[in-house]
Design a protein around this motif. Structure first.
Motif, PDB file in Angstrom:
ATOM      1  N   PRO A  38     -13.062 -16.109   3.135  1.00  0.00           N
ATOM      2  CA  PRO A  38     -12.082 -16.575   4.122  1.00  0.00           C
ATOM      3  C   PRO A  38     -11.760 -15.538   5.190  1.00  0.00           C
ATOM      4  O   PRO A  38     -11.708 -15.869   6.377  1.00  0.00           O
ATOM      5  CB  PRO A  38     -10.855 -16.893   3.267  1.00  0.00           C
ATOM      6  N   ALA A  39     -11.525 -14.294   4.768  1.00  0.00           N
ATOM      7  CA  ALA A  39     -11.145 -13.253   5.722  1.00  0.00           C
ATOM      8  C   ALA A  39     -11.807 -11.942   5.322  1.00  0.00           C
ATOM      9  O   ALA A  39     -11.515 -11.408   4.256  1.00  0.00           O
ATOM     10  CB  ALA A  39      -9.625 -13.094   5.765  1.00  0.00           C
ATOM     11  N   GLN A  40     -12.675 -11.450   6.181  1.00  0.00           N
ATOM     12  CA  GLN A  40     -13.337 -10.168   5.955  1.00  0.00           C
ATOM     13  C   GLN A  40     -12.631  -9.117   6.795  1.00  0.00           C
ATOM     14  O   GLN A  40     -12.541  -9.241   8.018  1.00  0.00           O
ATOM     15  CB  GLN A  40     -14.809 -10.255   6.354  1.00  0.00           C
ATOM     16  N   THR A  41     -12.111  -8.095   6.155  1.00  0.00           N
ATOM     17  CA  THR A  41     -11.434  -7.036   6.890  1.00  0.00           C
ATOM     18  C   THR A  41     -12.191  -5.720   6.751  1.00  0.00           C
ATOM     19  O   THR A  41     -12.976  -5.523   5.827  1.00  0.00           O
ATOM     20  CB  THR A  41      -9.993  -6.842   6.385  1.00  0.00           C
ATOM     21  N   GLY A  42     -11.949  -4.825   7.700  1.00  0.00           N
ATOM     22  CA  GLY A  42     -12.543  -3.499   7.642  1.00  0.00           C
ATOM     23  C   GLY A  42     -14.009  -3.462   7.999  1.00  0.00           C
ATOM     24  O   GLY A  42     -14.704  -2.496   7.672  1.00  0.00           O
ATOM     25  N   VAL A  43     -14.491  -4.472   8.687  1.00  0.00           N
ATOM     26  CA  VAL A  43     -15.904  -4.560   9.050  1.00  0.00           C
ATOM     27  C   VAL A  43     -16.004  -4.980  10.512  1.00  0.00           C
ATOM     28  O   VAL A  43     -15.353  -5.942  10.941  1.00  0.00           O
ATOM     29  CB  VAL A  43     -16.652  -5.570   8.156  1.00  0.00           C
ATOM     30  N   LEU A  44     -16.826  -4.272  11.267  1.00  0.00           N
ATOM     31  CA  LEU A  44     -16.994  -4.571  12.689  1.00  0.00           C
ATOM     32  C   LEU A  44     -18.029  -5.666  12.889  1.00  0.00           C
ATOM     33  O   LEU A  44     -18.857  -5.924  12.008  1.00  0.00           O
ATOM     34  CB  LEU A  44     -17.422  -3.302  13.436  1.00  0.00           C
ATOM     35  N   PRO A  45     -18.025  -6.312  14.062  1.00  0.00           N
ATOM     36  CA  PRO A  45     -19.048  -7.319  14.352  1.00  0.00           C
ATOM     37  C   PRO A  45     -20.449  -6.724  14.202  1.00  0.00           C
ATOM     38  O   PRO A  45     -20.717  -5.611  14.648  1.00  0.00           O
ATOM     39  CB  PRO A  45     -18.762  -7.691  15.810  1.00  0.00           C
ATOM     40  N   GLY A  46     -21.319  -7.462  13.552  1.00  0.00           N
ATOM     41  CA  GLY A  46     -22.684  -6.993  13.354  1.00  0.00           C
ATOM     42  C   GLY A  46     -22.901  -6.217  12.075  1.00  0.00           C
ATOM     43  O   GLY A  46     -24.048  -6.015  11.656  1.00  0.00           O
ATOM     44  N   GLU A  47     -21.815  -5.744  11.455  1.00  0.00           N
ATOM     45  CA  GLU A  47     -21.941  -5.036  10.186  1.00  0.00           C
ATOM     46  C   GLU A  47     -21.977  -6.034   9.025  1.00  0.00           C
ATOM     47  O   GLU A  47     -21.527  -7.153   9.149  1.00  0.00           O
ATOM     48  CB  GLU A  47     -20.778  -4.059   9.996  1.00  0.00           C
ATOM     49  N   CYS A  48     -22.506  -5.580   7.899  1.00  0.00           N
ATOM     50  CA  CYS A  48     -22.575  -6.435   6.719  1.00  0.00           C
ATOM     51  C   CYS A  48     -21.221  -6.498   6.022  1.00  0.00           C
ATOM     52  O   CYS A  48     -20.595  -5.467   5.763  1.00  0.00           O
ATOM     53  CB  CYS A  48     -23.628  -5.916   5.742  1.00  0.00           C
ATOM     54  N   GLY A  49     -20.787  -7.704   5.721  1.00  0.00           N
ATOM     55  CA  GLY A  49     -19.548  -7.896   4.988  1.00  0.00           C
ATOM     56  C   GLY A  49     -19.820  -8.238   3.538  1.00  0.00           C
ATOM     57  O   GLY A  49     -20.961  -8.173   3.062  1.00  0.00           O
ATOM     58  N   ASP A  50     -18.771  -8.622   2.825  1.00  0.00           N
ATOM     59  CA  ASP A  50     -18.898  -8.925   1.397  1.00  0.00           C
ATOM     60  C   ASP A  50     -19.853 -10.085   1.141  1.00  0.00           C
ATOM     61  O   ASP A  50     -20.655 -10.048   0.197  1.00  0.00           O
ATOM     62  CB  ASP A  50     -17.529  -9.240   0.801  1.00  0.00           C
ATOM     63  N   ALA A  51     -19.764 -11.125   1.946  1.00  0.00           N
ATOM     64  CA  ALA A  51     -20.647 -12.274   1.744  1.00  0.00           C
ATOM     65  C   ALA A  51     -22.109 -11.886   1.950  1.00  0.00           C
ATOM     66  O   ALA A  51     -22.998 -12.357   1.235  1.00  0.00           O
ATOM     67  CB  ALA A  51     -20.259 -13.415   2.680  1.00  0.00           C
ATOM     68  N   ASP A  52     -22.354 -11.013   2.918  1.00  0.00           N
ATOM     69  CA  ASP A  52     -23.718 -10.527   3.140  1.00  0.00           C
ATOM     70  C   ASP A  52     -24.217  -9.728   1.939  1.00  0.00           C
ATOM     71  O   ASP A  52     -25.394  -9.801   1.570  1.00  0.00           O
ATOM     72  CB  ASP A  52     -23.778  -9.652   4.400  1.00  0.00           C
TER      73      ASP A  52
END
Length: 238
Positions: A38-52
């Protein structure tokens, strides 16, 4: 179950790697899987988040983020500071319900703990789970202090009439200390729900093929795996 909401007793307890293990086990069983963050924090556009990260470890899952905020803060705070719209529980429920019409299993991974706020009105992952009428899996640590945070989370789930299906230890140490070993027996009591798995420490650093091959062995049959709680507890007692 078509939808499973995954929360933690706090941050850094192994929630993302547990989500990946559940996804990998489902994929191995031939199920199609979507992962909603729902909400990914601490990650910039283009960076890998938790779902990635879940997709990297688990394999071909569909990943969806509803919002991304650059600062590593609670979603409501991060949205406010970034001047961006927050995520509402109703939006989480709507997006999840749509995915559930297209995939066999939808995993909804929260941010931090159960009551971390999505918006300034106090909306939380618990609210989304209630709207979905979906079961909740709690990921907990193994170490000293986990009984308190696990029981608080479990009590809140019950207060809100949500279905706590069980607890997974997100990172089981190679050389468990006395507190961790005792917690194997005490966690189900504190949670009032069964222990449904234990992931080895560092599982998220495994090569993806190894992770996928082993994921089911870390999870109970209720989560699509082969892990046996009684056998695990017995083995750790020696």
């Amino acid at each position: 179950m078509p939808v499973l909401v995954i929360t933690g007793t706090g941050t850094e307890v192994g929630k993302t790697v547990t989500t990946a293990a559940v996804a990998a086990a489902a994929l191995a069983a031939g199920r199609s899987v979507a992962v909603l963050k729902p909400a990914q924090t601490g990650v910039l556009p283009g960076e890998c988040g938790d779902a990635d990260e879940v997709a990297r470890l688990a394999g071909p899952v569909t990943t969806v983020e509803l919002a991304r905020y650059p600062e590593p803060l609670a979603p409501a705070t991060a949205a406010r500071r970034a001047g961006l719209a927050p995520v509402r529980p109703s939006e989480v429920a709507e997006a999840t319900a749509k995915l559930a019409t297209e995939y066999d299993l939808v995993l909804v991974e929260g941010a931090g703990g159960l009551l971390v706020r999505f918006d300034d009105e106090g909306g939380t992952l618990a609210d989304a789970a209630r709207l979905l009428d979906a079961p909740v899996l709690v990921v907990a640590s193994a170490s000293l202090g986990t009984l308190n945070t696990t029981e608080l989370t479990a009590r809140e789930l019950r207060r809100q009439d949500l279905d706590l299906i069980g607890v997974v230890i997100g990172s089981w140490p190679d050389n468990a200390d006395l507190a961790s070993r005792c917690n194997l027996a005490d966690l189900p009591v504190s949670a009032g729900a069964p222990l449904l798995g234990a992931l080895p420490a560092g599982a998220g650093t495994y090569p993806a093929p190894d992770f996928r091959a082993r994921a089911a062995s870390w999870l109970s049959p209720q989560l699509g795996g082969t892990w046996n709680a009684a056998a695990f507890v017995s083995a750790q007692a020696h």
